[in-house]
Every structure is written in structure tokens, then in C-alpha cells.
Design an enzyme around this catalytic site. Structure first.
Site, mmCIF file in Angstrom:
data_model
loop_
_atom_site.group_PDB
_atom_site.id
_atom_site.type_symbol
_atom_site.label_atom_id
_atom_site.label_comp_id
_atom_site.label_asym_id
_atom_site.label_seq_id
_atom_site.Cartn_x
_atom_site.Cartn_y
_atom_site.Cartn_z
ATOM 1 N N GLU A 184 -53.223 -28.294 28.670
ATOM 2 C CA GLU A 184 -52.628 -27.122 29.328
ATOM 3 C C GLU A 184 -51.427 -27.652 30.085
ATOM 4 O O GLU A 184 -51.545 -28.264 31.143
ATOM 5 C CB GLU A 184 -53.662 -26.465 30.261
ATOM 6 N N CYS A 214 -47.545 -23.802 36.905
ATOM 7 C CA CYS A 214 -47.143 -23.792 35.501
ATOM 8 C C CYS A 214 -46.947 -22.374 34.981
ATOM 9 O O CYS A 214 -46.083 -22.129 34.139
ATOM 10 C CB CYS A 214 -48.158 -24.537 34.643
ATOM 11 N N SER A 274 -47.836 -32.014 33.028
ATOM 12 C CA SER A 274 -46.519 -31.838 32.427
ATOM 13 C C SER A 274 -46.560 -32.035 30.919
ATOM 14 O O SER A 274 -47.507 -32.613 30.375
ATOM 15 C CB SER A 274 -45.532 -32.837 33.036
ATOM 16 N N PRO A 291 -53.912 -31.622 37.939
ATOM 17 C CA PRO A 291 -52.637 -31.923 38.584
ATOM 18 C C PRO A 291 -52.689 -31.666 40.090
ATOM 19 O O PRO A 291 -53.697 -31.191 40.625
ATOM 20 C CB PRO A 291 -51.690 -30.942 37.898
#
Length: 498
Positions: free
Chosen positions: A256, A291, A235, A158
Site C-alpha cells: 500500500e 497517502c 513510499s 509508516p
């Protein structure tokens, strides 16, 4: 870290496939989230054929790479990392501009990748270690259980900590004997591509490849029959799409995903400057876009004012600004969409009558209109508000009082996610008791957040925060399969027959 690094020229990156850099006709224009209208650089936009070529290159390289011993692979991987730090300042400056986070965090992003790579190499002796199931009465077989690599793997990272997150999976996949294709985030691919290509150039052609481009052109990285596994960090919605696409070819996945992490402060929590600094960083690092950041703070009612005052004092010193500017402590959000969402849930809390306190001043000049938000705390909100139930992924945190330990545990677990959590207490027994009841994959005691993660330990989520584990030997095993070879013992078989 250099104090003078800046980037003025637009950055350009290509693809790296089968040991060769490849340019493309189309490119991705990478905007600066802090400066409206400014383009940081241009990344190659792969076509579906480019993607197919990357898969073919990785597939062709797999037999020779997997035939090496783990020690031999580790030796080549160690050599490939030499000199990685020489361009860290430049990589950090680029990442800060394309991502938005402050330069120091961008610098640490690359450093963590190097640390994770080296920690993975320390596992080389365990990679091929299997076990023997001996002949026992009634079972006339000696069985050797060993491990084998899967094949070609795709690693998708990400925008928020792309280089560091890559280090939690890529070295483990390669060490296990797989070949790999890295897909950097389309909105911030430049620094990650630079790092991966420098490493790939020192490995045999095809062992490590990197492709950038529009997601719509990348489907084969997930659905191709030649992809053995996809490791995705992102996400929950993205994870569901990856899983659906992978199901068509039964490709394995490690996911994850996001989290709604709870931090539980018991009545004996230590709230001195050290611990308040820790929780502040755990909430607001990377402008809240991590996260495993703390997303909900549950505090014993008797300590509510202390926690609110402590965080308020630190937020009062926050400097909102451009990530490369000296003195900036909080950069912009990465995208206008995320800025709009976080603004919306803050306004929703205000409209519901919650005590919302905002801090800092928004920058002006050439930063006016950037993705900046004033950080906020929301005190004792209704638990049904989205600021509590959804992952904010921005600089806002709900602080919710509780009266009993059981109440706090129930509230902490009453969520869709289960990535991380933390317990804050002066008592070891209380920490272990409460921590063992939190439904999540990783629990801190008197600490929380990405910078405090034990990079040797397996990491991953429960519930909708995903499944599978990264880091440690468990992270290596995630890129291997088991093979059992059974040898019949004729004497034991004859004895059993009689």
C-alpha cells in the site's frame, strides 16, 4: 480526551519477542520534529540476531495458533484488546511528539486501530468458510475449496498514521491463523511499540512480536525463507525495495504505497461550508502527510474562484505550531528532508510563474528551526511542474481548472499512482459516471480522505500505488491461501467410462 496530558520524561521502549520484553545495548534516538535538539525517547535497536529470534518465535507459535478455529482466535484477540484505551491519552501525547501531528489526530490514530481490530473480529464466521464444487456430468469429482493461513507474516507501517494503519492488516493476519512480527517506523516507533506490546502480552508467546531498529538490520523480516508474507505501507520507492528483497525467497507481498489522488469538482459541485471543510481536511490533515489525501484538485473553470476563496479562508485561520499546544491546527512536517522537498517544489512553482499563495505564520521561540512550513495553494500551474506530477506529502495543493468532463478525467488519470480519487457533484449519475472512469482503488463522492474511509471495505491501490487489498474479508483472504481437496465419485467415474 484529556486536556492535560503531556510528556516530559523521555520514553523508552524495548523489543517484544516470544512473550518477553528484550532490551538492547544500542538504541534509536527519536527526535522531536517540532523542537530542534529535543529527544522524545529511545527505542531498542534490534540486531540481526534479535530479528532472527523474533522470526523463530513466531514460527514456533504458528502450529498451535493456526490449529485453533477462527472463533477461538477471535475470542483471544478480543480479550487482548481489553483496556487498550486506558493509555490512549499517553500514547497520543507520545505519538504527537515523535510524529509532529496535532494531538487530536494522534488520539484518533489509536482509536481507529481499535475500531479496525473489532471490525476484523466480526469476520470470524467467514474466515474458514469455503465452498464445495459438486459432481456434475463429465466431472466425476466433488471438490472442497477451503482456506489456510500462510505462516509468519511481517507487517511494516509508516510514520504518519502507524497505529491506525497497523489495524488495517494485523488483526486480519492473526484472525486468519498467522503469527506476526510488527516493524514500527524507525523515525517514530515509540507509541506503536507500546500499543503492540500491550496486546502481545495477552496473546500466547510468539503469536505477536515487535522489533524496532535500523532498516539495515531488519532484512530478514523480508528475505528470510521463514517469512510467508510481508505487508508494507510506505513510499513507492520503499515498496520497490521490499518487492526486490522479497523476490529472493518468493515471499508474498501486499504493498500500500503513495498516491497522487485527484479530486474532480464538476460544474454543479456543492461548495458550501460543509463541503469546503471536507476538502480542506482531505488536503491538509496531518500537514498533508497522508497517502490518501487529495493531492490535485481539478475544478470546472466556472467554480475556480469559489474553491480558491473557500480554501483560502480556511487556510487563513490555520494555526501552525506544536502538536501538543492547545489551538494548534497544523503541526510540523515529520522530517527535515520532507520539509526541504516541499519547500523546493513550492519555490519551483513560483519560479515558473504560477500563482502561489501562502498562509499562516511560522512559530518562533523553541520551535524556531523546526520542520514547519506555511501551507500553500498553487493556482493553475503548468501540469509538468512537480507540485502536480509528484506526491507532495506536505501542506501544498495545486488547483487546476478544466472546461470539459473528459478533460478532467484524462488529467486525473494521467499520473503514476492510483490509490484514491473523488468526484464532487450534486448529481448521482454524474458521480457514478465520472467515478467509474477514475483509475484508482477507492473513490469518494462529495468527500475525500482517511477520516472518511469505510473501514469495512477493501482498500488498496492500482498502478504504482501498490497491489493487494486490506480491510474486510478481502483483507483476511490476503493472509490465506486456498486448498482444494478432491474426492472421486466412483459411480460417476464408472458412468463416464461407459
Amino acid at each position: 480526551m484529556s486536556d492535560t496530558i503531556s510528556t516530559t520524561a523521555e520514553v523508552r521502549t524495548g523489543l517484544y519477542i516470544g512473550g518477553e520484553e528484550r532490551q538492547t545495548t544500542a538504541t534509536l534516538d527519536i527526535p522531536d520534529p517540532g523542537k530542534p535538539g529535543v529527544i522524545v525517547g529511545h527505542a531498542a535497536a534490534a540486531t540481526p540476531q534479535d530479528v532472527d529470534d523474533a522470526i523463530a518465535a513466531a514460527k514456533a507459535a504458528f502450529p498451535a495458533w493456526s490449529a485453533l478455529s477462527a472463533a477461538e482466535r477471535a475470542e483471544q484477540m478480543r480479550a487482548a484488546l481489553v483496556g487498550i484505551a486506558e493509555e490512549r491519552d499517553a500514547d497520543a501525547a507520545i505519538l504527537s511528539q515523535e510524529n509532529g501531528k496535532i494531538r487530536f489526530e494522534a488520539w484518533i490514530d489509536s482509536l481507529v486501530f481499535e475500531i479496525r481490530w473489532n471490525l476484523a473480529l466480526m469476520l470470524a464466521d467467514e474466515v474458514e468458510t469455503g465452498k464445495v464444487l459438486p459432481v456434475v456430468p463429465g466431472i466425476p469429482v466433488e471438490t472442497t475449496v477451503s482456506y489456510q493461513p500462510l505462516g509468519v507474516v511481517t507487517v511494516i507501517v509508516p510514520f504518519n498514521w502507524p497505529i491506525a494503519i497497523l489495524g488495517a492488516a494485523l488483526p486480519h493476519a492473526l484472525l486468519a491463523g498467522n503469527t506476526a512480527i510488527v516493524k514500527p517506523p524507525p523515525s517514530a516507533p515509540l507509541a506503536t511499540t507500546r500499543v503492540v506490546q500491550r496486546i502481545a502480552e495477552k496473546l500466547p508467546p510468539g503469536v505477536l512480536n515487535v522489533v524496532t531498529g535500523k532498516d539495515a538490520d531488519m532484512a530478514a523480516l523480508i528475505s528470510s525463507d521463514d517469512i510467508a508474507k510481508v505487508c508494507f505501507t510506505g513510499s513507492v520507492g520503499g515498496g520497490k525495495r521490499i518487492m526486490e528483497m522479497a523476490s529472493k525467497s518468493l515471499t508474498r507481498v501486499t504493498l500500500e504505497l503513495g498516491g497522487n489522488d485527484a479530486a474532480v469538482f464538476l460544474d454543479d459541485a456543492i461548495l458550501d461550508d460543509t463541503h469546503l471543510d471536507r476538502i480542506y481536511a482531505a488536503v491538509f490533515d496531518t500537514t498533508g502527510q497522508i497517502c490518501m489525501n487529495a493531492k490535485r484538485l481539478y475544478v470546472h473553470r466556472s467554480r475556480l474562484d469559489e474553491l480558491v476563496d473557500g480554501l483560502s479562508a480556511r487556510l487563513g485561520r490555520a494555526v501552525i505550531g506544536y502538536g501538543l499546544d492547545e489551538g494548534t491546527t497544523m503541526g510540523p512536517l515529520h522530517s527535515p528532508v520532507q520539509k526541504a522537498f516541499v519547500s523546493e517544489i513550492i519555490e519551483e512553482a513560483k519560479d515558473a510563474g504560477a500563482d502561489v499563495r501562502e498562509f499562516g505564520e511560522l512559530p518562533g521561540g523553541d520551535l524556531a528551526g523546526g520542520n514547519f512550513l506555511r501551507p500553500a495553494i498553487v493556482i493553475d500551474p503548468d501540469p509538468s511542474l512537480r507540485v502536480v506530477t509528484q506526491e507532495q506529502f506536505g501542506p501544498v495543493i495545486p488547483i487546476i481548472p478544466f472546461d470539459s468532463e473528459d478533460e478532467a478525467i484524462a488529467a486525473a488519470n494521467d499520473t503514476w499512482g492510483g490509490l484514491c480519487g473523488s468526484v464532487w457533484t450534486a448529481d448521482v449519475d454524474s458521480a457514478n459516471r465520472v467515478g467509474s472512469k477514475l483509475v484508482c482503488g477507492y473513490v469518494w463522492v462529495n468527500d475525500h480522505g482517511a477520516t472518511r474511509l469505510d473501514l469495512r471495505a477493501p482498500f488498496g491501490g492500482m498502478k504504482q500505488s501498490g497491489f493487494g487489498r486490506e480491510q474486510g474479508i478481502e483483507g483476511v483472504r490476503a493472509f490465506q491461501d486456498t486448498r482444494s481437496i478432491a474426492h472421486i465419485d466412483a459411480e460417476a467415474l464408472a458412468a463416464q467410462a461407459h
